[in-house]
Design an enzyme around this catalytic site. Structure first.
Site, PDB file in Angstrom:
ATOM      1  CG  ASP A 212      -1.972  -1.065   1.178  1.00 50.74           C
ATOM      2  OD1 ASP A 212      -2.256  -1.566   0.076  1.00 50.74           O
ATOM      3  OD2 ASP A 212      -2.505  -1.417   2.249  1.00 50.74           O
ATOM      4  NE  ARG A 213       0.583   8.242  -2.340  1.00 49.19           N
ATOM      5  CZ  ARG A 213      -0.021   9.294  -2.904  1.00 49.19           C
ATOM      6  NH1 ARG A 213      -1.280   9.193  -3.292  1.00 49.19           N
ATOM      7  NH2 ARG A 213       0.629  10.412  -3.102  1.00 49.19           N
TER       8      ARG A 213
END
Length: 418
Positions: free
Chosen positions: A237-238
């Protein structure tokens, strides 16, 4: 000036208008900047069209056109001035269009090397011709324009070493140019001719999309233009930091995907949650369902008919009675790799991750911003796997980022630790 034109039909329409003016004025010569000169008789004037299009309709020329008056027009009335202005205006339009519109390419032949072995034909075309719509790729495959070893194939055909792929001219309207990707390197934990393993910082997407122009993979490709192959093995995930694997050979990519599907790669995360976790070790098996909201936001929920998901949580340290509440530092051992798996499992159990803006405790996250907790506390700190080429066991560790380590130290000094 007419707006942007994205097809050759419009270009030829302009050429036709220009030809009609040439005939009206009885011009004797048309000058083209590559020093070609054609007599503009009624029979030969349409050679301009052939020049603009190219031999057989597959030319690569980008003509710059300028029309000049011959001396025998000196006696024409002054109204000819309007024709002259219009003619020059049309010539400028043709010049702009011919530069803006990509001319169709010739048929190309691609011989499959070891880097493309095992790749589907549709994925190969999408990789070679970035920006071409998927619908266009599937259409030319279905119609038989794309052939392998002179035979028709389906979009799911997997390439074999030495295959010769016939690729037709790619005629499509170009999209606006993508923003330039800044070249960037990231802390390297391991690298050889097959693998690149980095420590990804929080806040950086692994790839572009969903409102993000570029990510780790695009920045690394820009920093390493000599790299023939560089692909993500998995995603983070970012907002998650930590260990990220990339393949430098297609053989390594396919081998690692098999390892992941077989559950033979061990991935562990440090995660800080709100609340006091009771069990020292706990297995969580909750099926997850992925969906997209009306706003286009990707979400995941626990649902019985979802995909099986298994996480093992180990309690590392608890922080009781701090000024900001109770916290527990956990280690999450992923047994499956579903989207947002750790985040949704913990949120569903009532232990949201500190700083999680999608599944977390929004009020407490806001109050912790003042205390220096400005990111989601989820970090991929340990990976174990067999090297895809040598078979050697790789043990990789990425320490907690300074911001996370600093916040843990504040919790230790502010409350009771167990």
């Amino acid at each position: 000036m007419v707006g942007k034109v994205c097809c050759f039909r419009d270009l030829l329409d302009y050429a036709s208008k220009l030809n009609s003016i040439i005939k009206t004025l009885r011009l004797t010569r048309l000058t083209i900047t590559d020093q070609r000169h054609w007599r503009c008789s009624r029979k030969k004037v349409f050679r301009l069209r052939k020049y603009l299009w190219g031999e057989g309709g597959t030319g690569h020329r980008h003509p710059r056109i300028q029309v000049r008056l011959s001396d025998n027009l000196a006696h024409k009335p002054e109204r000819m001035r309007d024709y002259i202005l219009l003619m020059n205006h049309l010539g400028k339009q043709i010049e702009d269009i011919s530069q803006a519109v990509p001319l169709p390419e010739q048929v190309q032949y691609y011989t499959v090397d070891e880097e493309a072995v095992g790749q589907r034909i549709d994925n190969l075309l999408l990789r070679l011709f970035k920006g071409v719509p998927k619908s266009h790729v599937y259409r030319i495959v279905r119609s038989g324009e794309v052939r392998v070893n002179k035979g028709r194939i389906g979009a799911d055909y997997k390439l074999v070493l030495g295959d010769v792929v016939r690729i037709p001219p790619m005629r499509f309207s170009p999209k606006n140019e993508a923003p330039q990707v800044p070249a960037s390197e990231f802390p390297v934990l391991f690298e050889d001719t097959h693998l690149l393993i980095i420590n990804k910082p929080a806040g950086t997407a692994v790839h572009g999309g969903s409102g993000v122009s570029f990510g780790v993979i695009e920045q690394l490709r820009a920093a390493r233009p000599q790299a023939k192959f560089l692909e993500l093995v998995h995603r983070l995930d970012r907002e998650t930091s930590g260990i990220l694997l990339l393949a430098k050979k297609r053989s390594a990519l396919t081998a690692l995907h098999e390892v992941i599907r077989a559950g033979q790669m061990e991935k562990r995360y440090f995660v800080l949650v709100h609340g006091l976790w009771q069990n020292e070790r706990q297995h969580v098996r909750l099926a997850l369902h992925k969906f997209t909201t009306a706003e286009g936001d990707r979400r995941v929920v626990v649902r019985d008919d979802g995909q099986a998901a298994h996480t093992i949580f180990n309690r590392i340290e608890t922080f009781r009675d701090t000024p900001w509440g109770d916290f527990t530092l956990l280690e999450a051992d992923l047994k499956t790799g579903r989207t947002h798996q750790i985040r949704v499992h913990l949120s569903h159990l009532g232990f949201p991750i500190v700083g999680d803006e999608k599944y977390g405790d929004f009020a407490r996250n806001k109050s912790l911003l003042k205390e220096g907790s400005k990111r989601m506390f989820l970090h991929a700190h340990h990976v174990e796997l067999d090297h895809p080429h040598t078979g050697e066991r790789l043990l990789l560790d990425a320490p907690l980022p300074p911001a996370c380590e600093s916040f843990i130290n504040r919790l230790r000094s502010a409350g009771e630790t167990l």
